[in-house]
Write a protein that holds these residues in place. Structure first.
Motif, short mmCIF file in Angstrom:
data_model
loop_
_atom_site.label_atom_id
_atom_site.label_comp_id
_atom_site.label_asym_id
_atom_site.label_seq_id
_atom_site.Cartn_x
_atom_site.Cartn_y
_atom_site.Cartn_z
N CYS A 1 -17.76 2.42 2.97
CA CYS A 1 -18.49 1.48 3.82
C CYS A 1 -18.90 0.26 2.99
O CYS A 1 -19.57 0.41 1.96
CB CYS A 1 -19.73 2.16 4.40
N VAL A 2 -18.52 -0.93 3.41
CA VAL A 2 -18.89 -2.15 2.71
C VAL A 2 -20.31 -2.55 3.10
O VAL A 2 -20.62 -2.69 4.28
CB VAL A 2 -17.91 -3.31 3.03
N VAL A 3 -21.16 -2.70 2.10
CA VAL A 3 -22.55 -3.11 2.30
C VAL A 3 -22.72 -4.44 1.59
O VAL A 3 -22.36 -4.56 0.42
CB VAL A 3 -23.54 -2.06 1.72
N GLN A 4 -23.26 -5.44 2.30
CA GLN A 4 -23.48 -6.73 1.67
C GLN A 4 -24.97 -7.06 1.71
O GLN A 4 -25.62 -6.92 2.75
CB GLN A 4 -22.70 -7.85 2.36
N ASN A 5 -25.47 -7.50 0.57
CA ASN A 5 -26.86 -7.89 0.44
C ASN A 5 -27.09 -9.24 1.09
O ASN A 5 -26.17 -10.05 1.22
CB ASN A 5 -27.22 -7.94 -1.05
N GLU A 6 -28.33 -9.51 1.48
CA GLU A 6 -28.71 -10.81 2.04
C GLU A 6 -28.93 -11.81 0.90
O GLU A 6 -28.41 -11.61 -0.19
CB GLU A 6 -29.97 -10.65 2.89
N ASN A 7 -29.71 -12.82 1.14
CA ASN A 7 -29.86 -13.94 0.21
C ASN A 7 -30.85 -13.72 -0.93
O ASN A 7 -31.14 -14.65 -1.66
CB ASN A 7 -30.27 -15.20 0.99
N ARG A 8 -31.39 -12.54 -1.10
CA ARG A 8 -32.28 -12.30 -2.23
C ARG A 8 -31.93 -11.00 -2.91
O ARG A 8 -31.19 -10.18 -2.37
CB ARG A 8 -33.74 -12.34 -1.82
N ARG A 9 -32.46 -10.82 -4.11
CA ARG A 9 -32.21 -9.58 -4.86
C ARG A 9 -32.78 -8.39 -4.09
O ARG A 9 -33.78 -8.50 -3.41
CB ARG A 9 -32.88 -9.65 -6.23
N TYR A 10 -32.10 -7.27 -4.28
CA TYR A 10 -32.54 -6.07 -3.59
C TYR A 10 -32.13 -4.86 -4.42
O TYR A 10 -31.08 -4.86 -5.04
CB TYR A 10 -31.89 -5.99 -2.19
#
Length: 153
Positions: free
Chosen positions: A18-27
Motif C-alpha cells: 500500500c502506497v502511503v504519502q505524507n502531507e506537507n509537514r514532517r510526520y
C-alpha cells in the motif's frame, strides 16, 4: 520492537503493498508489527535495472512489493545472488551478498535491499572506471610494417 518512520514532507512509503504519502509537514509513523516496508527513495525503477546487481535488487524489491512474486521468485533470486557472490572477489562485498541472501531466507526483503545497496555502489564504480588498456607501443613500431591498425578494421 516498533519501527518508527520519520517521513519528510510529501515522502512516499510502501507498506505491505500500500502506497502511503505524507502531507506537507514532517510526520512520524509507528509500525507495531512486522510489515514489508520500502521508502519511495529506495525504489528502483525497472528501466534502471540494467546491471547484474541492479537486476537482483529489482527482483528482491518486486518480492517485497508483491506476495505472488515472493512466492515464485526465490529460486531465481537465489541463482542471481550465487552468481554475484562468485563474481565479486572482495570479501566485504561477498559478505554483503551473503547477508542479503540470509535476509531473503528470512523474508526480510528490506534488509536484503539494504545489504545490496553498497554492492550496487561498488558495481557502479567498477563500471564507470576506465578499463585498463595495455600500454601503447611506440608509433614507429605500429607503422613498421606499413599497415596502420585502427578500430573497425
Amino acid at each position: 520492537m516498533a519501527l518508527k518512520l520519520r517521513l519528510k514532507p510529501c515522502e512516499r512509503v510502501v507498506i505491505n503493498g500500500c502506497v502511503v504519502q505524507n502531507e506537507n509537514r514532517r510526520y512520524t509513523l509507528t509500525i507495531s508489527n512486522f510489515a514489508q516496508i520500502i521508502r519511495g527513495s529506495d525504489i528502483l525503477q525497472e528501466e534502471d535495472a540494467v546491471t547484474p546487481v541492479r537486476r537482483a535488487y529489482f527482483l528482491i524489491q518486486s518480492m517485497l512489493l508483491d506476495p505472488e512474486v515472493a512466492a515464485t521468485g526465490s529460486g531465481a533470486v537465489a541463482a542471481m545472488m550465487a552468481q554475484l557472490y562468485t563474481a565479486f572477489a572482495r570479501p566485504d562485498i561477498q559478505d554483503r551478498i551473503a547477508r542479503a541472501m540470509g535476509h531473503i531466507g528470512e523474508r526480510d526483503y528490506y534488509k536484503a535491499l539494504s545489504a545490496l545497496r553498497p554492492v550496487m555502489e561498488y558495481e557502479g564504480t567498477l563500471l564507470s572506471a576506465p578499463s585498463s588498456a595495455p600500454p601503447s607501443a611506440p608509433a614507429s613500431s605500429i607503422q613498421a610494417d606499413g599497415i596502420g591498425h585502427h578500430a573497425g578494421g
